[in-house]
Design a protein around this motif. Structure first.
Motif, PDB file in Angstrom:
ATOM      1  N   PRO A 124       0.833  -1.205   0.000  1.00 42.24           N
ATOM      2  CA  PRO A 124       0.000   0.000   0.000  1.00 42.24           C
ATOM      3  C   PRO A 124       0.866   1.254   0.000  1.00 42.24           C
ATOM      4  N   SER A 125       0.373   2.263  -0.687  1.00 40.84           N
ATOM      5  CA  SER A 125       1.106   3.518  -0.791  1.00 40.84           C
ATOM      6  C   SER A 125       0.099   4.616  -1.098  1.00 40.84           C
ATOM      7  N   VAL A 126       0.574   5.835  -1.077  1.00 40.54           N
ATOM      8  CA  VAL A 126      -0.214   6.950  -1.588  1.00 40.54           C
ATOM      9  C   VAL A 126       0.635   7.697  -2.594  1.00 40.54           C
ATOM     10  N   VAL A 127      -0.025   8.369  -3.516  1.00 38.39           N
ATOM     11  CA  VAL A 127       0.659   9.231  -4.473  1.00 38.39           C
ATOM     12  C   VAL A 127       0.038  10.621  -4.380  1.00 38.39           C
ATOM     13  N   GLY A 128       0.759  11.605  -4.847  1.00 35.62           N
ATOM     14  CA  GLY A 128       0.268  12.980  -4.790  1.00 35.62           C
ATOM     15  C   GLY A 128      -0.152  13.475  -6.155  1.00 35.62           C
ATOM     16  N   LYS A 129      -1.382  13.952  -6.256  1.00 31.42           N
ATOM     17  CA  LYS A 129      -1.901  14.451  -7.524  1.00 31.42           C
ATOM     18  C   LYS A 129      -1.247  15.790  -7.859  1.00 31.42           C
ATOM     19  N   ARG A 130      -0.874  15.963  -9.115  1.00 31.86           N
ATOM     20  CA  ARG A 130      -0.275  17.218  -9.570  1.00 31.86           C
ATOM     21  C   ARG A 130      -1.359  18.189 -10.034  1.00 31.86           C
ATOM     22  N   ASP A 131      -1.005  19.468 -10.092  1.00 36.33           N
ATOM     23  CA  ASP A 131      -1.975  20.491 -10.503  1.00 36.33           C
ATOM     24  C   ASP A 131      -2.544  20.210 -11.887  1.00 36.33           C
ATOM     25  N   LEU A 159       9.886  10.538 -18.713  1.00 36.66           N
ATOM     26  CA  LEU A 159       8.632  10.489 -19.461  1.00 36.66           C
ATOM     27  C   LEU A 159       8.862  10.878 -20.921  1.00 36.66           C
ATOM     28  N   PRO A 160       7.989  10.414 -21.805  1.00 39.61           N
ATOM     29  CA  PRO A 160       8.086  10.834 -23.206  1.00 39.61           C
ATOM     30  C   PRO A 160       7.920  12.349 -23.345  1.00 39.61           C
ATOM     31  N   GLN A 161       8.490  12.888 -24.394  1.00 42.57           N
ATOM     32  CA  GLN A 161       8.310  14.303 -24.681  1.00 42.57           C
ATOM     33  C   GLN A 161       6.823  14.595 -24.877  1.00 42.57           C
ATOM     34  N   GLY A 162       6.338  15.632 -24.221  1.00 39.84           N
ATOM     35  CA  GLY A 162       4.933  16.017 -24.360  1.00 39.84           C
ATOM     36  C   GLY A 162       3.998  15.350 -23.377  1.00 39.84           C
ATOM     37  N   ALA A 163       4.494  14.417 -22.555  1.00 45.66           N
ATOM     38  CA  ALA A 163       3.634  13.751 -21.568  1.00 45.66           C
ATOM     39  C   ALA A 163       3.273  14.729 -20.453  1.00 45.66           C
ATOM     40  N   THR A 164       2.102  14.540 -19.875  1.00 42.95           N
ATOM     41  CA  THR A 164       1.640  15.359 -18.755  1.00 42.95           C
ATOM     42  C   THR A 164       1.675  14.533 -17.481  1.00 42.95           C
ATOM     43  N   LEU A 165       2.473  14.952 -16.509  1.00 41.47           N
ATOM     44  CA  LEU A 165       2.568  14.243 -15.242  1.00 41.47           C
ATOM     45  C   LEU A 165       1.334  14.553 -14.402  1.00 41.47           C
ATOM     46  N   LEU A 166       0.658  13.502 -13.936  1.00 42.90           N
ATOM     47  CA  LEU A 166      -0.591  13.659 -13.192  1.00 42.90           C
ATOM     48  C   LEU A 166      -0.465  13.303 -11.712  1.00 42.90           C
ATOM     49  N   ALA A 167       0.461  12.416 -11.373  1.00 42.66           N
ATOM     50  CA  ALA A 167       0.650  12.027  -9.974  1.00 42.66           C
ATOM     51  C   ALA A 167       2.096  11.630  -9.756  1.00 42.66           C
ATOM     52  N   THR A 168       2.580  11.868  -8.544  1.00 38.28           N
ATOM     53  CA  THR A 168       3.989  11.636  -8.246  1.00 38.28           C
ATOM     54  C   THR A 168       4.143  11.114  -6.821  1.00 38.28           C
ATOM     55  N   SER A 169       5.363  10.694  -6.494  1.00 39.62           N
ATOM     56  CA  SER A 169       5.724  10.356  -5.112  1.00 39.62           C
ATOM     57  C   SER A 169       7.200  10.668  -4.937  1.00 39.62           C
ATOM     58  N   THR A 170       7.657  10.628  -3.705  1.00 42.48           N
ATOM     59  CA  THR A 170       9.022  11.060  -3.424  1.00 42.48           C
ATOM     60  C   THR A 170      10.066  10.164  -4.072  1.00 42.48           C
ATOM     61  N   ARG A 171       9.920   8.846  -3.912  1.00 44.26           N
ATOM     62  CA  ARG A 171      10.936   7.921  -4.432  1.00 44.26           C
ATOM     63  C   ARG A 171      10.769   7.650  -5.922  1.00 44.26           C
ATOM     64  N   TYR A 172       9.536   7.682  -6.402  1.00 43.90           N
ATOM     65  CA  TYR A 172       9.252   7.359  -7.798  1.00 43.90           C
ATOM     66  C   TYR A 172       8.425   8.492  -8.384  1.00 43.90           C
ATOM     67  N   PRO A 173       9.064   9.471  -9.005  1.00 42.26           N
ATOM     68  CA  PRO A 173       8.363  10.693  -9.411  1.00 42.26           C
ATOM     69  C   PRO A 173       7.256  10.496 -10.444  1.00 42.26           C
TER      70      PRO A 173
END
Length: 261
Positions: A124-131, A159-173
């Motif tokens: 189990p983990s949590v991730v943080g949603k990006r703006d 990430l591929p060029q043009g990708a939009t990051l939607l969620a991240t975490s400290t160890r695995y961005p």
């Protein structure tokens, strides 16, 4: 692609017999999406394109998205699967790629996947949603810090060029991203049930590497499954609605091709 007012079919690629649709399949069918599952490890041929399908779902597996030391792909069908992922993004076919599937979505578009220097991530983990998620057609309703299940040793390091990051975490961005307008990659798992987790935990090299107690891992994963369902069942339903053309405000836009298409 295609769909009628009465039916829409998603093509599902199952890369590993231990990682099938499980709860995700139930959520998608409950939302009205028909599913056709192909198992290339069992000899099923992948199609040349996505004609006749309203969506593409690519599941996880124990393989690596990057080539082996001899240059061979992680599985014989991966080059063809990456071609399907490129066509899905190019033609704006709604696509949901999970764990290994998300890594293949990245490598198909010139992203980078490697053995993680941070070590395996399990449980189990949590991730943080990006703006950026606030304007995403299906990710916008996900809570700010959603519960997820992790089970991977590789990670998307670029990430591929043009990708939009939607969620991240400290160890695995790079935990969740969108490519183009309608393709989503999730590094984490949302499909698991207890039986699937118990199977993964049996004689697991990853758990041995981490020195985790398999029974404890299964128990703590089981505890969080209701919370995961609360978040990700509606997410899956929105994806199904998008595939059926029933999601208001999610009409595709004309965009320039992405690198690698």
């Amino acid at each position: 692609m295609t769909t009628t007012a009465d039916t829409a079919t998603a093509l599902v690629i199952e890369n590993d017999p231990t990682d099938d649709l499980r709860r995700l399949g139930e959520w998608l069918t409950e939302a009205g999406l028909d599913l056709r599952v192909l198992r290339p490890y069992a000899g099923d041929d992948l199609p040349d394109d996505l004609t006749g399908y309203a969506a593409l779902v690519v599941l996880g597996g124990a393989q690596s998205a990057y080539p082996g030391p001899d240059g061979s792909p992680g599985a014989p069908w991966f080059p063809r699967l990456e071609g399907l992922l490129r066509k899905a993004v190019r033609h704006q076919v709604p696509t949901l790629a999970i764990c290994l599937g998300a890594q293949l979505l990245a490598t198909a578009h010139a992203g980078t996947v490697e053995r993680s220097a941070a070590g395996p991530e399990v449980g189990p983990s949590v991730v943080g949603k990006r703006d950026a998620a606030d304007t995403d057609p299906i990710f916008r309703y996900v809570p700010l810090i959603p519960d997820v299940l992790q089970w991977h040793a590789d990670e998307i390091t670029e990430l591929p060029q043009g990708a939009t990051l939607l969620a991240t975490s400290t160890r695995y961005p790079h935990q969740a991203f969108r490519l183009g307008e309608r393709a989503w990659g999730l590094q984490f798992h949302i499909e698991c049930d207890v039986d699937m987790i118990a199977e993964w935990a049996t004689d697991s090299a990853i758990l041995a590497e981490l020195d985790y107690d398999p029974e404890l891992v299964v128990a703590v994963c089981a505890e969080v499954l209701p919370d995961i369902e609360e978040v990700w069942q509606p997410f899956a339903a929105r994806f199904a609605m998008l595939a059926q053309g029933r999601l208001a405000g999610a009409e595709p836009r004309r965009t320039l091709p992405l690198l690698g298409q």
